[in-house]
Design a protein around this motif. Structure first.
Motif, PDB file in Angstrom:
ATOM      1  N   SER A 167       7.063 -17.940 -46.056  1.00 12.06           N
ATOM      2  CA  SER A 167       7.067 -16.450 -45.473  1.00 12.06           C
ATOM      3  C   SER A 167       5.458 -16.094 -45.544  1.00 12.06           C
ATOM      4  N   ARG A 168       5.356 -15.085 -44.766  1.00 12.25           N
ATOM      5  CA  ARG A 168       3.878 -14.597 -44.963  1.00 12.25           C
ATOM      6  C   ARG A 168       3.468 -13.933 -46.311  1.00 12.25           C
ATOM      7  N   TRP A 169       4.715 -13.061 -46.896  1.00 10.23           N
ATOM      8  CA  TRP A 169       4.165 -12.705 -48.065  1.00 10.23           C
ATOM      9  C   TRP A 169       3.981 -13.609 -49.337  1.00 10.23           C
ATOM     10  N   LEU A 207       6.740 -21.210 -58.306  1.00  5.43           N
ATOM     11  CA  LEU A 207       7.714 -20.210 -58.072  1.00  5.43           C
ATOM     12  C   LEU A 207       7.920 -19.633 -56.508  1.00  5.43           C
ATOM     13  N   MET A 208       6.890 -19.817 -56.097  1.00  2.00           N
ATOM     14  CA  MET A 208       6.834 -19.215 -54.699  1.00  2.00           C
ATOM     15  C   MET A 208       7.762 -20.252 -54.060  1.00  2.00           C
ATOM     16  N   LEU A 209       7.876 -21.509 -54.127  1.00  2.00           N
ATOM     17  CA  LEU A 209       8.613 -22.537 -53.269  1.00  2.00           C
ATOM     18  C   LEU A 209       9.808 -22.919 -53.836  1.00  2.00           C
ATOM     19  N   LEU A 210      10.420 -21.986 -54.705  1.00  2.00           N
ATOM     20  CA  LEU A 210      11.596 -22.284 -55.575  1.00  2.00           C
ATOM     21  C   LEU A 210      12.788 -22.556 -54.542  1.00  2.00           C
ATOM     22  N   ARG A 211      12.719 -21.832 -53.451  1.00  2.00           N
ATOM     23  CA  ARG A 211      14.079 -21.726 -52.670  1.00  2.00           C
ATOM     24  C   ARG A 211      13.566 -22.663 -51.411  1.00  2.00           C
ATOM     25  N   GLY A 229      -1.609 -21.247 -49.160  1.00  2.00           N
ATOM     26  CA  GLY A 229      -1.528 -19.946 -49.068  1.00  2.00           C
ATOM     27  C   GLY A 229      -1.879 -19.475 -47.607  1.00  2.00           C
ATOM     28  N   PHE A 230      -2.737 -19.861 -47.008  1.00  2.00           N
ATOM     29  CA  PHE A 230      -3.422 -19.321 -45.474  1.00  2.00           C
ATOM     30  C   PHE A 230      -2.286 -20.103 -44.717  1.00  2.00           C
ATOM     31  N   SER A 231      -1.950 -21.431 -44.762  1.00  2.00           N
ATOM     32  CA  SER A 231      -0.764 -22.032 -44.070  1.00  2.00           C
ATOM     33  C   SER A 231       0.365 -21.271 -43.871  1.00  2.00           C
ATOM     34  N   LEU A 232       0.928 -20.832 -45.163  1.00  2.00           N
ATOM     35  CA  LEU A 232       2.217 -20.145 -44.969  1.00  2.00           C
ATOM     36  C   LEU A 232       1.865 -18.598 -44.422  1.00  2.00           C
ATOM     37  N   PHE A 233       0.697 -18.157 -44.701  1.00  2.00           N
ATOM     38  CA  PHE A 233       0.582 -16.867 -43.938  1.00  2.00           C
ATOM     39  C   PHE A 233       0.667 -16.913 -42.443  1.00  2.00           C
ATOM     40  N   VAL A 234      -0.139 -17.917 -42.061  1.00  2.00           N
ATOM     41  CA  VAL A 234      -0.179 -18.210 -40.578  1.00  2.00           C
ATOM     42  C   VAL A 234       0.908 -18.540 -40.107  1.00  2.00           C
ATOM     43  N   GLN A 269       5.927 -27.123 -42.218  1.00  2.00           N
ATOM     44  CA  GLN A 269       6.205 -28.240 -43.242  1.00  2.00           C
ATOM     45  C   GLN A 269       4.866 -29.207 -43.292  1.00  2.00           C
ATOM     46  N   LEU A 270       4.454 -29.499 -42.209  1.00  2.00           N
ATOM     47  CA  LEU A 270       3.518 -30.389 -42.195  1.00  2.00           C
ATOM     48  C   LEU A 270       2.138 -29.945 -42.927  1.00  2.00           C
ATOM     49  N   ALA A 271       2.019 -28.610 -42.401  1.00  2.00           N
ATOM     50  CA  ALA A 271       0.751 -27.902 -43.180  1.00  2.00           C
ATOM     51  C   ALA A 271       0.782 -27.947 -44.589  1.00  2.00           C
ATOM     52  N   SER A 272       1.769 -27.699 -45.212  1.00  2.00           N
ATOM     53  CA  SER A 272       2.163 -27.514 -46.465  1.00  2.00           C
ATOM     54  C   SER A 272       2.078 -28.935 -46.957  1.00  2.00           C
ATOM     55  N   GLU A 273       2.597 -29.935 -46.357  1.00  2.00           N
ATOM     56  CA  GLU A 273       2.384 -31.328 -47.131  1.00  2.00           C
ATOM     57  C   GLU A 273       0.808 -31.728 -46.951  1.00  2.00           C
TER      58      GLU A 273
END
Length: 337
Positions: free
Chosen positions: A315-317, A307-311, A101-106, A255-259
């Motif tokens: 994004s920040r939200w 659910l959040m990564l379905l697409r 969550g923090f990675s996507l927000f930042v 992408q790397l942070a999410s991985e």
């Protein structure tokens, strides 16, 4: 400034060695983990220039989870089974909701590898389902049978993890080679790997000091062992890894942070927990029985990112939603404990 702040590492270790107050040791250890997080993030980013983001995320997860393995085995040796189970399940949940969550927000807008993301989430879900089998079969009171079936489940999960990881590494190496992307690394590969290894070993030492001081902090604060292990110990044990993912995301490497977050959660669920169960046979057999509230937290941690990564977009939200979900889980843990 970050290189200079590495001086906090020997200061924190010296504070623990010479018996300074637990509060001082705790604060120094937390501060010392910040520059270590940056070093781990920097070296992993450099490795990623040679290997591609998926393998770099796996390497970061492997090095970052080393402190958790040490903490778990120390706790097993002391007979603190609830702390072991709580810290490991809390680590999976915090990686999937807090770190991701923090990675996507930042990091903001970016692309996420859906195939890799859903593969990691699927592995976590599989581990949760299989570890529920011993509890449903025998219940928490039948410790010997529960332990025996738990060992069998752990062996199966560890074998699956090793096979899937080997296949993923081969696939990602081929994809990275076929992409023909030129390396933009500032460091050589040996330098990046050595730096990552040294930073991880140092993090193990600092994390042990931090965990030891957290126990006294928990006694003073009146929090339960379950809450401390599932929330505080889980976050502290992953602090350097968490910070590294956020640093990478802030530099545009969403992408790397999410991985890193997803691979770490998958590795803990399918690799680290089974490894701790099997290694505990050499120390003190660990009964594998997670509570209903841990399964609830795990279900939320898998469902929300799915659910959040379905697409396949960040994004920040979406990051805000994951962090908010983690806050809800923490409140549930506190009430349940």
């Amino acid at each position: 400034m970050l290189w200079a702040s590495l001086v906090l590492v020997p200061v924190a270790l010296a504070a623990a060695l010479f018996g300074m107050g637990d509060v001082s040791v705790f604060l120094l250890s937390v501060l010392a983990l910040a520059p270590l997080a940056w070093v781990i993030g920097e070296s992993t980013e450099q490795v990623g220039e040679y290997t591609g983001p998926a393998i770099a995320g796996l390497l970061n997860a492997s090095f970052g989870n080393a402190p958790e393995l040490m903490v778990a085995l120390f706790a097993v040796d002391s007979g603190l089974f609830e702390v072991v189970r709580g810290s490991l399940s809390g680590s999976v949940i915090s990686n999937l909701l807090l770190v991701l969550g923090f990675s996507l927000f930042v990091g903001g807008r970016g692309r996420i590898d859906r195939r890799s993301a859903y593969g990691a989430l699927g592995m976590v879900a599989l581990a949760g389902l299989l570890f529920a089998v011993p509890a449903l079969a025998y219940g928490p009171s039948a410790s010997e049978r529960l332990t025996a079936l738990g060992v069998a489940v752990a062996a199966v999960l560890l074998a699956i993890y090793l096979v899937v990881t080997a296949w993923s590494v081969v696939r990602e190496r081929r994809r990275h080679r076929e992409s023909g992307t030129a390396s933009q690394a500032d460091w050589s590969l040996p330098r990046a790997l050595v730096t990552l290894g040294l930073a991880t070993l140092t993090t193990v030492a600092v994390t042990e000091v931090l965990i030891n001081s957290i126990e006294s902090f928990a006694d003073a604060s009146g929090l339960s062992d379950f809450f401390v292990s599932a929330v505080i110990v889980a976050i502290a044990g992953n602090a350097a890894e968490h910070g590294g993912a956020v640093v990478i995301a802030a530099r545009g490497g969403v992408q790397l942070a999410s991985e890193i977050a997803l691979q770490s959660a998958s590795q803990v669920a399918v690799g680290l927990i089974p490894a701790v169960v099997l290694l505990s046979l050499l120390i003190r057999p660990l009964p594998v029985f997670f509570s209903w509230v841990e399964y609830l937290g795990l279900a939320i941690a898998v469902a929300v990112p799915a659910l959040m990564l379905l697409r396949g977009r960040s994004s920040r939200w979406k990051g805000t939603g994951m962090v908010a979900s983690y806050a809800v889980v923490v409140v549930v843990f506190y009430v349940a404990s």
